[in-house]
Write an enzyme that holds these catalytic residues in place. Sequence first.
Site, PDB file in Angstrom:
ATOM      1  N   ASN A  67     -16.280  -3.658  -2.100  1.00 23.04           N
ATOM      2  CA  ASN A  67     -15.876  -3.444  -3.490  1.00 23.04           C
ATOM      3  C   ASN A  67     -16.508  -2.134  -3.931  1.00 23.04           C
ATOM      4  O   ASN A  67     -17.699  -2.084  -4.213  1.00 23.04           O
ATOM      5  CB  ASN A  67     -16.378  -4.622  -4.343  1.00 23.04           C
ATOM      6  CG  ASN A  67     -16.159  -4.401  -5.826  1.00 23.04           C
ATOM      7  OD1 ASN A  67     -15.456  -3.492  -6.238  1.00 23.04           O
ATOM      8  ND2 ASN A  67     -16.784  -5.253  -6.636  1.00 23.04           N
ATOM      9  N   TRP A  68     -15.687  -1.108  -3.970  1.00 21.84           N
ATOM     10  CA  TRP A  68     -16.237   0.226  -4.267  1.00 21.84           C
ATOM     11  C   TRP A  68     -16.545   0.411  -5.753  1.00 21.84           C
ATOM     12  O   TRP A  68     -17.171   1.397  -6.139  1.00 21.84           O
ATOM     13  CB  TRP A  68     -15.247   1.314  -3.824  1.00 21.84           C
ATOM     14  CG  TRP A  68     -15.091   1.450  -2.341  1.00 21.84           C
ATOM     15  CD1 TRP A  68     -15.555   0.595  -1.358  1.00 21.84           C
ATOM     16  CD2 TRP A  68     -14.418   2.510  -1.642  1.00 21.84           C
ATOM     17  NE1 TRP A  68     -15.202   1.055  -0.115  1.00 21.84           N
ATOM     18  CE2 TRP A  68     -14.500   2.234  -0.258  1.00 21.84           C
ATOM     19  CE3 TRP A  68     -13.742   3.660  -2.058  1.00 21.84           C
ATOM     20  CZ2 TRP A  68     -13.939   3.078   0.709  1.00 21.84           C
ATOM     21  CZ3 TRP A  68     -13.182   4.495  -1.098  1.00 21.84           C
ATOM     22  CH2 TRP A  68     -13.287   4.204   0.277  1.00 21.84           C
ATOM     23  N   LYS A  69     -16.063  -0.504  -6.572  1.00 24.28           N
ATOM     24  CA  LYS A  69     -16.261  -0.413  -8.029  1.00 24.28           C
ATOM     25  C   LYS A  69     -15.775   0.947  -8.556  1.00 24.28           C
ATOM     26  O   LYS A  69     -14.823   1.491  -8.012  1.00 24.28           O
ATOM     27  CB  LYS A  69     -17.734  -0.683  -8.385  1.00 24.28           C
ATOM     28  CG  LYS A  69     -18.210  -2.008  -7.766  1.00 24.28           C
ATOM     29  CD  LYS A  69     -19.513  -2.494  -8.323  1.00 24.28           C
ATOM     30  CE  LYS A  69     -19.881  -3.807  -7.653  1.00 24.28           C
ATOM     31  NZ  LYS A  69     -21.093  -4.400  -8.176  1.00 24.28           N
ATOM     32  N   HIS A 122     -14.256 -10.607 -11.321  1.00 25.15           N
ATOM     33  CA  HIS A 122     -15.598 -10.104 -11.001  1.00 25.15           C
ATOM     34  C   HIS A 122     -16.463 -10.201 -12.263  1.00 25.15           C
ATOM     35  O   HIS A 122     -15.966 -10.008 -13.381  1.00 25.15           O
ATOM     36  CB  HIS A 122     -15.513  -8.656 -10.519  1.00 25.15           C
ATOM     37  CG  HIS A 122     -16.812  -8.184  -9.943  1.00 25.15           C
ATOM     38  ND1 HIS A 122     -17.862  -7.799 -10.746  1.00 25.15           N
ATOM     39  CD2 HIS A 122     -17.244  -8.081  -8.674  1.00 25.15           C
ATOM     40  CE1 HIS A 122     -18.888  -7.469  -9.972  1.00 25.15           C
ATOM     41  NE2 HIS A 122     -18.537  -7.629  -8.707  1.00 25.15           N
ATOM     42  N   GLU A 156     -18.422  -8.248 -13.542  1.00 23.92           N
ATOM     43  CA  GLU A 156     -18.399  -7.032 -14.369  1.00 23.92           C
ATOM     44  C   GLU A 156     -17.165  -6.999 -15.268  1.00 23.92           C
ATOM     45  O   GLU A 156     -17.174  -6.372 -16.324  1.00 23.92           O
ATOM     46  CB  GLU A 156     -18.499  -5.788 -13.472  1.00 23.92           C
ATOM     47  CG  GLU A 156     -19.935  -5.631 -12.969  1.00 23.92           C
ATOM     48  CD  GLU A 156     -20.092  -4.999 -11.606  1.00 23.92           C
ATOM     49  OE1 GLU A 156     -19.161  -4.330 -11.128  1.00 23.92           O
ATOM     50  OE2 GLU A 156     -21.166  -5.193 -10.999  1.00 23.92           O
ATOM     51  N   GLU A 205     -20.897 -14.848  -6.265  1.00 20.57           N
ATOM     52  CA  GLU A 205     -21.769 -13.714  -6.533  1.00 20.57           C
ATOM     53  C   GLU A 205     -22.722 -14.044  -7.680  1.00 20.57           C
ATOM     54  O   GLU A 205     -22.335 -13.946  -8.855  1.00 20.57           O
ATOM     55  CB  GLU A 205     -20.933 -12.491  -6.922  1.00 20.57           C
ATOM     56  CG  GLU A 205     -19.951 -12.062  -5.850  1.00 20.57           C
ATOM     57  CD  GLU A 205     -19.591 -10.588  -5.978  1.00 20.57           C
ATOM     58  OE1 GLU A 205     -19.860  -9.853  -5.023  1.00 20.57           O
ATOM     59  OE2 GLU A 205     -19.085 -10.178  -7.025  1.00 20.57           O
ATOM     60  N   GLY A 260     -26.331  -5.768  -7.243  1.00 20.32           N
ATOM     61  CA  GLY A 260     -26.905  -4.432  -7.434  1.00 20.32           C
ATOM     62  C   GLY A 260     -28.390  -4.408  -7.712  1.00 20.32           C
ATOM     63  O   GLY A 260     -28.926  -3.383  -8.128  1.00 20.32           O
ATOM     64  N   SER A 293     -26.056  -7.847  -3.338  1.00 18.43           N
ATOM     65  CA  SER A 293     -27.097  -7.179  -2.550  1.00 18.43           C
ATOM     66  C   SER A 293     -27.035  -7.481  -1.050  1.00 18.43           C
ATOM     67  O   SER A 293     -28.077  -7.580  -0.397  1.00 18.43           O
ATOM     68  CB  SER A 293     -28.478  -7.502  -3.109  1.00 18.43           C
ATOM     69  OG  SER A 293     -28.598  -7.001  -4.438  1.00 18.43           O
ATOM     70  N   GLY A 315     -20.879  -4.495  -2.492  1.00 17.04           N
ATOM     71  CA  GLY A 315     -20.747  -3.399  -3.441  1.00 17.04           C
ATOM     72  C   GLY A 315     -21.417  -2.150  -2.904  1.00 17.04           C
ATOM     73  O   GLY A 315     -20.859  -1.411  -2.091  1.00 17.04           O
ATOM     74  N   GLY A 316     -22.652  -1.931  -3.329  1.00 18.47           N
ATOM     75  CA  GLY A 316     -23.395  -0.710  -2.981  1.00 18.47           C
ATOM     76  C   GLY A 316     -23.323  -0.319  -1.509  1.00 18.47           C
ATOM     77  O   GLY A 316     -23.045   0.835  -1.173  1.00 18.47           O
TER      78      GLY A 316
HETATM   79  P1  PGA Z   1     -23.726  -5.264  -4.614  1.00 16.43           P
HETATM   80  O1  PGA Z   1     -22.401  -5.693  -5.407  1.00 16.43           O
HETATM   81  O2  PGA Z   1     -23.454  -5.475  -3.148  1.00 16.43           O
HETATM   82  O3  PGA Z   1     -23.932  -3.830  -4.958  1.00 16.43           O
HETATM   83  O4  PGA Z   1     -24.838  -6.153  -5.099  1.00 16.43           O
HETATM   84  C1  PGA Z   1     -21.619  -6.784  -5.019  1.00 16.43           C
HETATM   85  C2  PGA Z   1     -20.459  -6.978  -5.940  1.00 16.43           C
HETATM   86  O5  PGA Z   1     -20.628  -6.855  -7.163  1.00 16.43           O
HETATM   87  O6  PGA Z   1     -19.320  -7.247  -5.493  1.00 16.43           O
END
Ligand code: PGA
Length: 252
Positions: free
Chosen positions: A10-12, A97, A99, A167, A173, A213, A234-235
């Site tokens: 997930n590149w956000k 998600h 977010e 999640e 993050g 994470s 994500g990251g």
């Molecule tokens: P993260 O994000 O790996 O940076 O913690 C995961 C996500 O929100 O899908």
Amino acid sequence: MVRKKLIAGNWKMNCLQAEGIALAKEVAAKVKAQKFDCDFLICPPFTLLGAIKKCLRGTKIALGAQDVHFAEKGAHTGDISSLMLTDLGCTYTIIGHSERRVDHFESNELINKKAVAAHQAGLNTVICIGETGEERDAGKTIKVCQDEIDGSVPNDATAKNTVIAYEPIWAIGTGKTPTAADVEEVHAAIRKALTKKLGKATANKMRILYGGSVKPSNAAELLSLPDVDGALIGGASLKAEDFINIAINSTK
Ligand code: PGA
């Protein structure tokens, strides 16, 4: 039940064109260079989907978006429909998600509607759920996840068109992760909630990803748990090497 692992990035809201194309090309080359016993998915921002589809040609990496509107088309300024996504070559979209639940006040009801529309258009969904730190401290994790499964997952969900991503919001993050025992407990409870909603056959086949994470150093432990069927990353998905090493470590 053998469920093929799904390693999803997930590149956000990251990457301008040059960066995104370079990253996709690097991931594609690494996936092509060796045999993997898992499925791959990358979800760049909308602006990069068309260009990245070209970079993924000839690989087994699926392309996904990070959200979708429930309507087919029309007066929805700033939104993107399922058909627009399939037209670009997407086969997946993330929905719900945290977010989006937080920043855009998305409810279970809305997420459910989006999932139904996506499935009707032939798009698979990754439906995200997970508790806040406060809810966790209050011992409400399982209840929150059960309610989100109940409300967000549509009755038409199948093991083919739906993937669940657990999640914990406090782990996204932050570099923090739940213990392996906690992750397995929650995933098992999610599978139970899916069984209640969709029946045993579907629930047993449906993939439940862990997200929050995930990195190469914790992937082996988290992804070897019996009810963990992949990761939403994500990251670490923004570095081709880390993304691929998660896949390598999780299928060892
Ligand atoms: P993260 O994000 O790996 O940076 O913690 C995961 C996500 O929100 O899908």
